[in-house]
Write an enzyme that holds these catalytic residues in place. Structure first.
Site, short mmCIF file in Angstrom:
data_model
loop_
_atom_site.label_atom_id
_atom_site.label_comp_id
_atom_site.label_asym_id
_atom_site.label_seq_id
_atom_site.Cartn_x
_atom_site.Cartn_y
_atom_site.Cartn_z
N HIS A 47 -10.49 -7.69 3.19
CA HIS A 47 -9.03 -7.57 3.05
C HIS A 47 -8.49 -8.73 2.19
O HIS A 47 -8.90 -9.87 2.37
CB HIS A 47 -8.39 -7.60 4.44
CG HIS A 47 -6.94 -7.21 4.42
ND1 HIS A 47 -5.95 -8.07 4.04
CD2 HIS A 47 -6.33 -6.03 4.69
CE1 HIS A 47 -4.78 -7.45 4.10
NE2 HIS A 47 -5.00 -6.20 4.49
N THR B 141 -3.43 -11.82 10.10
CA THR B 141 -2.15 -11.64 10.79
C THR B 141 -2.01 -10.27 11.45
O THR B 141 -1.27 -10.12 12.41
CB THR B 141 -0.96 -11.81 9.81
OG1 THR B 141 -1.17 -10.96 8.70
CG2 THR B 141 -0.83 -13.24 9.35
N SER C 192 3.89 -0.93 5.34
CA SER C 192 4.17 -0.66 3.93
C SER C 192 4.98 0.61 3.71
O SER C 192 5.09 1.08 2.59
CB SER C 192 2.86 -0.52 3.16
OG SER C 192 2.10 -1.67 3.28
N GLU D 251 -5.84 -10.43 2.32
CA GLU D 251 -5.30 -11.59 3.05
C GLU D 251 -6.42 -12.54 3.45
O GLU D 251 -6.29 -13.76 3.31
CB GLU D 251 -4.54 -11.12 4.31
CG GLU D 251 -3.96 -12.30 5.09
CD GLU D 251 -3.43 -11.91 6.46
OE1 GLU D 251 -2.81 -10.84 6.59
OE2 GLU D 251 -3.64 -12.70 7.40
N SER E 132 -4.37 1.45 4.43
CA SER E 132 -3.74 0.21 4.86
C SER E 132 -4.26 -0.15 6.25
O SER E 132 -4.25 0.69 7.15
CB SER E 132 -2.21 0.41 4.86
OG SER E 132 -1.64 -0.21 5.98
N SER E 133 -4.73 -1.39 6.40
CA SER E 133 -5.40 -1.73 7.67
C SER E 133 -4.44 -1.66 8.85
O SER E 133 -4.80 -1.22 9.93
CB SER E 133 -6.07 -3.09 7.58
OG SER E 133 -5.13 -4.10 7.66
N ASN E 134 -3.17 -2.07 8.65
CA ASN E 134 -2.28 -2.05 9.81
C ASN E 134 -1.93 -0.61 10.20
O ASN E 134 -1.73 -0.31 11.36
CB ASN E 134 -1.07 -2.97 9.60
CG ASN E 134 -0.01 -2.35 8.76
OD1 ASN E 134 0.82 -1.61 9.27
ND2 ASN E 134 0.00 -2.62 7.47
N HIS F 53 0.85 -1.19 0.00
CA HIS F 53 0.00 0.00 0.00
C HIS F 53 0.88 1.24 0.00
O HIS F 53 0.88 1.99 0.96
CB HIS F 53 -0.83 0.04 1.29
CG HIS F 53 -2.04 -0.79 1.24
ND1 HIS F 53 -3.12 -0.49 0.46
CD2 HIS F 53 -2.38 -1.91 1.92
CE1 HIS F 53 -4.05 -1.39 0.63
NE2 HIS F 53 -3.63 -2.26 1.51
FE1 F3S Z 1 4.11 -11.45 7.33
FE2 F3S Z 1 3.67 -10.53 9.67
FE3 F3S Z 1 4.40 -8.95 7.81
S1 F3S Z 1 2.44 -11.98 8.59
S2 F3S Z 1 3.62 -9.82 5.95
S3 F3S Z 1 5.64 -10.58 8.68
S4 F3S Z 1 2.91 -8.49 9.35
#
Ligand code: F3S
Length: 290
Positions: A129, A169, A269, A131, A225-227, A45
């Site tokens: 999402h 995750t 990201s 993922e 971006s969700s995170n 992202h």
């Molecule tokens: Fe993988 Fe964790 Fe990043 S699952 S993509 S290392 S946030």
């Protein structure tokens, strides 16, 4: 100390994202075939990185484009994809370079095994999402996605259901525990596998610890971006002057008044050069403001 700028150590690319981005640059560098390189969706992202990759010859595509890129190279990003995409790619002679994060891959394996054993997969995350879409594509038809406590309360499976719970995750750990507690009370045969990635936990913990110490908190990243959104929410809970910024251009005088302490974190990201630029600019401006 007043006027300080604190940068969270874990700000920026996690292991999986770095690996995926490096994979694309490496493919561009080493590709000596006639095949063109594509990525399944934007690799991260971050518009600057995605545009740079486009300029160098790696264009993002969607599922609907697969027919058009028959015989070319397709890089799967860290979010992973459903089984269907691998099958379509194989049928179209597309060479797949798989940069799915190993932690996401592990969830695909769990989804595949558990659903094959007749257990219903319950994914705690955001159904929209990519993922989660990818995980769903390994989880059989009965899989369910739960986003929040309300949806957990509304979950209404047969009493005899055998369920396996996993998480996106990047899901918030506290919220995951609350949701699991609600589902636990429903009396299903339940297996809980906490698949929240440690990188996310560490980043969230550090963000809250920095946010507690500062007057202004800057969260660098794309607000889609969700995170990054989660980091923003966590920081905002401890520091009311929390702002999203994308690059150094979004900094303003309000962020950098002399005497205030500024904290910085960044989503998974956000490239390191952008973080460093913001950090150094904050430091410089604050020194000259003193
Ligand atoms: Fe993988 Fe964790 Fe990043 S699952 S993509 S290392 S946030």
């Amino acid at each position: 100390m007043k006027g300080e700028v604190i940068l969270a150590k874990s700000a920026g690319f996690c292991f999986g994202v770095r690996r995926a981005v490096d994979t694309v640059y490496e493919q561009i560098r080493s590709n000596d075939s006639d095949r063109k390189i594509y990525t399944f969706g934007p690799i991260i992202h971050n518009t600057e990185v995605v545009n740079d990759l486009k300029d160098k010859g790696a264009e993002p595509v969607e599922e609907a484009d697969l027919e058009r890129i028959r015989g070319q190279i397709l890089i799967i990003r860290s979010h992973g994809v459903s089984r269907r995409i691998y099958e379509k790619a194989r049928a179209l002679d597309i060479r797949v370079v798989d940069a799915t994060c190993p932690f996401v891959k592990k969830i695909h394996e769990i989804a595949d095994e558990e659903s094959t054993r007749g257990r219903i997969l319950v994914i705690i995350g955001d159904a929209a999402h990519p993922e989660v879409q990818g995980i769903l594509g390994w989880a059989g038809e009965d899989a369910v996605v739960i986003r929040d406590e309300e949806e957990a309360m509304a979950l209404n499976l047969e009493k005899s259901a055998r369920i396996t719970v996993v998480a996106q995750t990047t899901f918030n750990s506290n919220k995951f525990n609350n949701i699991v507690e609600i589902i636990n009370k429903k009396g299903y045969d339940i297996r809980v596998i906490n698949t929240i990635c440690n990188a996310t936990r560490v980043r969230q913990k550090e963000a809250s610890s920095v946010a507690k110490q500062v007057d202004t908190m800057l969260v660098i990243g794309d607000r889609h971006s969700s995170n990054t959104q989660k980091l923003f929410d966590i920081c905002k809970a401890y520091c009311k002057d929390t702002y999203y910024i994308q690059t150094v251009k979004d900094l303003n005088e309000q962020n950098l008044q002399s005497g205030i302490r500024v904290g910085i974190t960044a989503g998974a990201s956000t490239p390191n050069n952008i973080i460093q630029e913001v950090f150094l600019t904050c430091q410089k401006k604050k020194i000259s403001n003193r």
